[in-house]
Motif scaffolding. Structure first.
Motif, PDB file in Angstrom:
ATOM      1  N   TYR A 130       0.293   3.262  -3.159  1.00 33.85           N
ATOM      2  CA  TYR A 130      -1.089   3.540  -3.564  1.00 33.85           C
ATOM      3  C   TYR A 130      -1.381   5.027  -3.497  1.00 33.85           C
ATOM      4  O   TYR A 130      -0.946   5.731  -2.582  1.00 33.85           O
ATOM      5  N   ARG A 162     -13.971  -2.457  -5.083  1.00 40.01           N
ATOM      6  CA  ARG A 162     -13.802  -3.876  -5.429  1.00 40.01           C
ATOM      7  C   ARG A 162     -14.302  -4.784  -4.299  1.00 40.01           C
ATOM      8  O   ARG A 162     -14.838  -5.855  -4.538  1.00 40.01           O
ATOM      9  N   ARG A 163     -14.172  -4.328  -3.078  1.00 45.10           N
ATOM     10  CA  ARG A 163     -14.567  -5.139  -1.930  1.00 45.10           C
ATOM     11  C   ARG A 163     -15.968  -4.819  -1.414  1.00 45.10           C
ATOM     12  O   ARG A 163     -16.450  -5.468  -0.495  1.00 45.10           O
ATOM     13  N   GLN A 218     -10.407   2.292  -5.672  1.00 46.97           N
ATOM     14  CA  GLN A 218     -10.669   1.067  -6.425  1.00 46.97           C
ATOM     15  C   GLN A 218     -10.749  -0.136  -5.488  1.00 46.97           C
ATOM     16  O   GLN A 218     -11.617  -0.995  -5.635  1.00 46.97           O
ATOM     17  N   GLU A 219      -9.855  -0.209  -4.523  1.00 47.19           N
ATOM     18  CA  GLU A 219      -9.889  -1.316  -3.559  1.00 47.19           C
ATOM     19  C   GLU A 219     -11.179  -1.291  -2.751  1.00 47.19           C
ATOM     20  O   GLU A 219     -11.788  -2.329  -2.497  1.00 47.19           O
ATOM     21  N   ASP A 264      -6.181   4.366  -6.246  1.00 49.42           N
ATOM     22  CA  ASP A 264      -5.943   2.954  -5.923  1.00 49.42           C
ATOM     23  C   ASP A 264      -6.754   2.525  -4.709  1.00 49.42           C
ATOM     24  O   ASP A 264      -7.353   1.443  -4.700  1.00 49.42           O
ATOM     25  N   PHE A 281       0.803  -1.222   0.000  1.00 45.76           N
ATOM     26  CA  PHE A 281       0.000   0.000   0.000  1.00 45.76           C
ATOM     27  C   PHE A 281       0.837   1.274   0.000  1.00 45.76           C
ATOM     28  O   PHE A 281       0.298   2.360  -0.133  1.00 45.76           O
TER      29      PHE A 281
END
Length: 65
Positions: free
Chosen positions: A19, A30-31, A26-27, A23, A16
């Motif tokens: 990042y 995504r989760r 996006q994480e 970024d 990280f």
């Protein structure tokens, strides 16, 4: 596809360090199960462009073409 790092590894947090805000965003998405479900619904119709546009506005996203 990059190799997944075990979250219990002492080196886990190093991934990280590079990042930026995009970024991390996006994480997060995504989760996020609500985003993932919304994306699946938006990508399913015959005209996904309009649905993806609504999805992008709702979540504050910009999709590159």
């Amino acid at each position: 596809m990059p190799h997944a790092v075990d979250w219990r590894s002492p080196d886990f947090l190093k991934i990280f360090e590079l990042y930026d805000r995009a970024d991390f965003a996006q994480e997060f998405l995504r989760r996020n199960p609500r985003y993932r479900a919304a994306y699946q619904r938006a990508a399913a119709p015959r005209r996904p462009g309009a649905a993806l546009g609504r999805l992008a506005r709702h979540w504050g996203l910009v999709f590159r073409r």
